[in-house]
Design a protein around this motif. Structure first.
Motif, PDB file in Angstrom:
ATOM      1  N   ARG A  97      -7.874 -11.963  -9.208  1.00  0.00           N
ATOM      2  CA  ARG A  97      -6.904 -10.893  -9.241  1.00  0.00           C
ATOM      3  C   ARG A  97      -5.499 -11.422  -9.034  1.00  0.00           C
ATOM      4  O   ARG A  97      -4.541 -10.920  -9.613  1.00  0.00           O
ATOM      5  CB  ARG A  97      -7.251  -9.882  -8.159  1.00  0.00           C
ATOM      6  CG  ARG A  97      -8.590  -9.230  -8.424  1.00  0.00           C
ATOM      7  CD  ARG A  97      -8.958  -8.317  -7.310  1.00  0.00           C
ATOM      8  NE  ARG A  97     -10.155  -7.570  -7.626  1.00  0.00           N
ATOM      9  CZ  ARG A  97     -11.371  -7.976  -7.330  1.00  0.00           C
ATOM     10  NH1 ARG A  97     -11.532  -9.109  -6.700  1.00  0.00           N
ATOM     11  NH2 ARG A  97     -12.419  -7.268  -7.657  1.00  0.00           N
ATOM     12  N   ASP A 137     -10.302  -2.040   1.117  1.00  0.00           N
ATOM     13  CA  ASP A 137     -10.703  -3.347   0.651  1.00  0.00           C
ATOM     14  C   ASP A 137      -9.524  -4.062   0.001  1.00  0.00           C
ATOM     15  O   ASP A 137      -8.778  -3.461  -0.768  1.00  0.00           O
ATOM     16  CB  ASP A 137     -11.841  -3.187  -0.361  1.00  0.00           C
ATOM     17  CG  ASP A 137     -12.382  -4.531  -0.791  1.00  0.00           C
ATOM     18  OD1 ASP A 137     -13.041  -4.589  -1.828  1.00  0.00           O
ATOM     19  OD2 ASP A 137     -12.128  -5.502  -0.055  1.00  0.00           O
ATOM     20  N   ALA A 151      -9.588  -6.446  -2.196  1.00  0.00           N
ATOM     21  CA  ALA A 151      -9.801  -6.687  -3.618  1.00  0.00           C
ATOM     22  C   ALA A 151      -9.490  -5.433  -4.429  1.00  0.00           C
ATOM     23  O   ALA A 151      -8.780  -5.483  -5.437  1.00  0.00           O
ATOM     24  CB  ALA A 151     -11.234  -7.141  -3.863  1.00  0.00           C
ATOM     25  N   SER A 152      -9.998  -4.287  -3.985  1.00  0.00           N
ATOM     26  CA  SER A 152      -9.727  -3.067  -4.735  1.00  0.00           C
ATOM     27  C   SER A 152      -8.253  -2.683  -4.620  1.00  0.00           C
ATOM     28  O   SER A 152      -7.687  -2.101  -5.550  1.00  0.00           O
ATOM     29  CB  SER A 152     -10.612  -1.925  -4.240  1.00  0.00           C
ATOM     30  OG  SER A 152     -10.528  -1.816  -2.841  1.00  0.00           O
ATOM     31  N   LYS A 203      -7.408   2.562  -0.371  1.00  0.00           N
ATOM     32  CA  LYS A 203      -8.476   1.571  -0.337  1.00  0.00           C
ATOM     33  C   LYS A 203      -8.281   0.660   0.853  1.00  0.00           C
ATOM     34  O   LYS A 203      -7.192   0.193   1.129  1.00  0.00           O
ATOM     35  CB  LYS A 203      -8.462   0.732  -1.620  1.00  0.00           C
ATOM     36  CG  LYS A 203      -8.330   1.516  -2.878  1.00  0.00           C
ATOM     37  CD  LYS A 203      -9.654   2.117  -3.285  1.00  0.00           C
ATOM     38  CE  LYS A 203      -9.609   2.710  -4.664  1.00  0.00           C
ATOM     39  NZ  LYS A 203      -8.633   3.770  -4.787  1.00  0.00           N
ATOM     40  N   ASP A 217      -3.138  -2.406 -11.713  1.00  0.00           N
ATOM     41  CA  ASP A 217      -3.127  -1.263 -12.630  1.00  0.00           C
ATOM     42  C   ASP A 217      -1.797  -0.537 -12.579  1.00  0.00           C
ATOM     43  O   ASP A 217      -1.283  -0.070 -13.605  1.00  0.00           O
ATOM     44  CB  ASP A 217      -4.259  -0.302 -12.266  1.00  0.00           C
ATOM     45  CG  ASP A 217      -5.606  -0.860 -12.641  1.00  0.00           C
ATOM     46  OD1 ASP A 217      -6.619  -0.406 -12.072  1.00  0.00           O
ATOM     47  OD2 ASP A 217      -5.625  -1.757 -13.500  1.00  0.00           O
ATOM     48  N   GLN A 277       0.817  -1.193   0.000  1.00  0.00           N
ATOM     49  CA  GLN A 277       0.000   0.000   0.000  1.00  0.00           C
ATOM     50  C   GLN A 277       0.861   1.259   0.000  1.00  0.00           C
ATOM     51  O   GLN A 277       0.483   2.282  -0.559  1.00  0.00           O
ATOM     52  CB  GLN A 277      -0.893  -0.017   1.243  1.00  0.00           C
ATOM     53  CG  GLN A 277      -2.339   0.209   0.942  1.00  0.00           C
ATOM     54  CD  GLN A 277      -3.202   0.049   2.170  1.00  0.00           C
ATOM     55  OE1 GLN A 277      -2.721  -0.344   3.220  1.00  0.00           O
ATOM     56  NE2 GLN A 277      -4.460   0.363   2.053  1.00  0.00           N
ATOM     57  N   ASP A 309      -6.582  -4.590  -7.225  1.00  0.00           N
ATOM     58  CA  ASP A 309      -6.832  -3.965  -8.518  1.00  0.00           C
ATOM     59  C   ASP A 309      -5.897  -2.795  -8.744  1.00  0.00           C
ATOM     60  O   ASP A 309      -5.337  -2.610  -9.842  1.00  0.00           O
ATOM     61  CB  ASP A 309      -8.287  -3.492  -8.588  1.00  0.00           C
ATOM     62  CG  ASP A 309      -9.239  -4.644  -8.819  1.00  0.00           C
ATOM     63  OD1 ASP A 309     -10.426  -4.509  -8.468  1.00  0.00           O
ATOM     64  OD2 ASP A 309      -8.774  -5.656  -9.359  1.00  0.00           O
ATOM     65  N   GLU A 310      -5.724  -1.984  -7.712  1.00  0.00           N
ATOM     66  CA  GLU A 310      -4.815  -0.842  -7.838  1.00  0.00           C
ATOM     67  C   GLU A 310      -3.405  -1.306  -8.131  1.00  0.00           C
ATOM     68  O   GLU A 310      -2.704  -0.717  -8.966  1.00  0.00           O
ATOM     69  CB  GLU A 310      -4.818  -0.049  -6.523  1.00  0.00           C
ATOM     70  CG  GLU A 310      -5.947   0.943  -6.384  1.00  0.00           C
ATOM     71  CD  GLU A 310      -5.824   2.094  -7.338  1.00  0.00           C
ATOM     72  OE1 GLU A 310      -6.865   2.593  -7.784  1.00  0.00           O
ATOM     73  OE2 GLU A 310      -4.678   2.463  -7.677  1.00  0.00           O
TER      74      GLU A 310
END
Lengths: 454, 165
Positions: B119, A281, A283-284, A279, A291, A271, A287-288
């Protein structure tokens, strides 16, 4: 039934400090569910009724949900009776967790029903029950547990260890009860009877039920395993520690918890690396991360594309790099060679100014032949044409903080090639500003030159 | 020069300096190689530039992987892949793609579950060598990979700034 339920709550309050499992709801529900005849007085008839009314063998094995463990639970032979009672109560959470959608279709139904009936009978018999009554209570209790175990072992779905354990456990339980309980029965049973009178001060912990049910079920499930593994050990399955959420003694859950913690700390480390990492979460957050990795790889690709013009002029940079011991400074002293090489230029320059001049000459020359190729050449270098006024404006705006070298030169066409009709008012301006260690943010501000035709 | 290079590649220098020196040397090598084959090659529109782009990109990744060294799983996997690609690239391009696919599938889990790629699977595809890692190790490698990618980008950007002056 209500006074019985309150007595049940009292009994629960006794065990709440140790287990934190709300048993009031369980028992209330079971009281409703059970088809127990409270008016039965004689013990023998009571036992018969219990045995006849319980439903055996739900073929779906609940053992599949929890992996069988042979963890030997801490056994404490001293408090056998209370542990036995605790056992009875342990069986109840499973059924209530069932009602709470834990999805635990249990074989404990029958044992739960038996337990509830037993309790009710004990209560209905009165608090000052005689020793004989208590002793008789023990007997059906033992038979209850034994029968429950036997009922469990009857199931074919239960994996082999459990079934074997079930057989052995019956013997073990009998031995245990015989050895531990019957001896110390009298005083202990009286004590337990008095505990039943304990005022209903236990707090309703229904919210904990679902959470504790899971932990408790694992403990409960482990019990037959433990009893099976102990075999003939006396009274050992009775004195096991009930597991709380987050403190399960099951090695599998411990390993899982360790794994989860490691993953959580790695996510925290990630992070900090990834921008926009607010975020919560997982899961998100993933995703970050994905990306961001894709973005970085794309940036490498783009940068390697923009390197087309200047990749050749690396020698002086390498020389500088090796001479300096420090890390970040990359000084470009000579990049004229690249322009000369890549553009088949005739001039070899050794200074910045010369390189720029060379570029401009080249651009001018190409503009004579074909505007398109000139534009492509400039694009390959990451340059563009811009009016001189704008260039000076930009340079003055950006030059105060950084060491920016802005080179602007007018190279009218007639000077560069000296041939062909050229518009004298056209000016090629090359503006380049050095930025030390800049991010990619104002990349377009650098290396900008645009042409304005009058 | 050799002693200076070894000095520059000491661990105390940090990954940035090591990567920068290696990358610059590989760029120099690329330039020499391209110039040996004639100056006109680099002027090809389209395919020539694409090849050169790819070569620069590969040089960047290779120099980063070598700067990290065999300490990390992803750098080892990246070096392995590049070495194989270089070896096979000499033979033919088509075979390169096929053998790469074979190599990749060998590492993957054999059980063919048709489910939506989670993911973690996407991340495994992005990070080199991510197939043979469990989730915990994958996250650790991702963190180091992101750090190295970021330094790679900053170094390349500063080089581009300097070179285009």
């Amino acid at each position: 039934m209500r006074p019985c339920s309150r007595e049940m709550q009292g009994m629960n309050s006794l065990f709440n400090p140790s287990s934190q499992i709300p048993l009031q709801d369980l028992q209330n529900q079971q009281i409703q569910n059970s088809h127990f005849d409270p008016n039965l007085s004689s013990n023998e008839d009571f036992l018969e009724q219990m045995l006849s009314s319980c439903s055996w063998a739900d073929p779906k094995s609940p053992w599949d949900l929890n992996p069988p463990t042979n963890l030997p639970f801490p056994t404490n032979n001293s408090s056998s009776n209370s542990a036995k009672h605790r056992d009875l109560f342990n069986e109840t959470p499973s059924s209530n967790s069932d009602s709470n959608n834990v999805g635990f279709r249990n074989n404990f139904d029958e044992s739960v029903i038996l337990a509830s009936k037993l309790r009710q009978h004990q209560i209905s018999c009165g608090n000052g029950a005689a020793v004989s009554d208590a002793a008789k209570m023990m007997l059906p209790q033992q038979l209850l547990m034994a029968v429950a175990r036997g009922g469990l072992s009857l199931n074919d779905d239960i994996d082999g260890s459990l079934s074997q354990g079930g057989d052995g456990s019956i013997q073990g339980l009998f031995n245990g009860f015989g050895a531990g309980s019957m001896n110390g029965t009298d005083g202990a049973s009286n004590q337990s009877m008095q505990h039943f009178n304990h005022p209903q001060g236990g707090a309703m912990q229904s919210p904990n039920l679902g959470a504790q049910g899971a932990a408790a079920t694992t403990a409960v499930m482990n019990q037959p395993q433990a009893s099976g593994s102990n075999g003939g050990a006396p009274a050992q399955p009775r004195q096991r520690v009930r597991a709380r959420r987050g403190q399960a003694t099951d090695p599998h859950s411990i390993a899982e918890r360790l794994r989860r913690e490691r993953i959580a700390e790695r996510m925290k480390a990630l992070q900090e690396l990834v921008p926009n990492a607010n975020k919560t979460d997982k899961a998100s957050m993933l995703d970050e991360i994905i990306d961001y990795v894709k973005f970085l790889q794309l940036q490498v690709k783009v940068l390697s594309m923009s390197r087309l013009g200047g990749a050749a002029a690396v020698a002086p940079l390498v020389a500088d790099m090796s001479s300096e011991a420090g890390g970040d400074c990359i000084q470009a002293n000579d990049n004229g060679g690249s322009l000369a090489r890549t553009t088949n230029g005739s001039q070899t320059a050794s200074t910045n100014d010369n390189s720029l001049t060379v570029t401009e000459h080249q651009v001018a020359k190409m503009m004579e032949e074909d505007m398109g190729t000139a534009m492509q050449y400039l694009q390959g270098k990451g340059l563009c044409l811009m009016p001189i006024s704008l260039a000076t404006a930009i340079s003055t705006a950006t030059c105060h903080n950084r060491t920016s070298g802005i080179i602007s030169s007018h190279a009218p066409m007639h000077q560069s090639n000296g041939e062909g009709p050229t518009s004298p008012s056209m000016s090629v301006l090359t503006v380049q500003s050095m930025t030390m260690g800049n991010g990619g943010g104002d990349g377009f501000a650098k290396d900008a030159a645009s042409v304005s035709k009058p | 020069m050799a002693s200076k290079h070894t000095i520059a590649t000491r661990h105390a220098q940090g990954i940035r300096a090591r990567f920068a020196s290696r990358f610059l040397r590989s760029l120099l090598r690329l330039r020499r190689r391209s110039n040996r084959f004639g100056g006109s090659q680099s002027n090809d529109e389209g395919i020539g530039k694409r090849i050169r782009t790819d070569r620069i990109k590969i040089a960047a990744y290779a120099s980063m992987a070598r700067a990290v060294g065999p300490r990390r799983t992803w750098s080892r996997a990246l070096l392995f892949k590049l070495r194989n690609r270089a070896r096979i690239h000499g033979v033919s391009r088509k075979r390169c793609l096929v053998s790469e696919k074979k190599r990749v599938t060998r590492n993957k889990v054999v059980v063919a579950i048709s489910r939506e790629p989670s993911r973690a699977d996407t991340l495994r595809k992005l990070v080199p060598g991510g197939d043979s890692m469990d989730t915990c190790v994958l996250l650790e490698e991702t963190a180091h990979y992101i750090k190295c990618l970021a330094t790679q980008v900053t170094v390349m950007q500063s080089i581009a700034d300097r070179l285009l002056l």
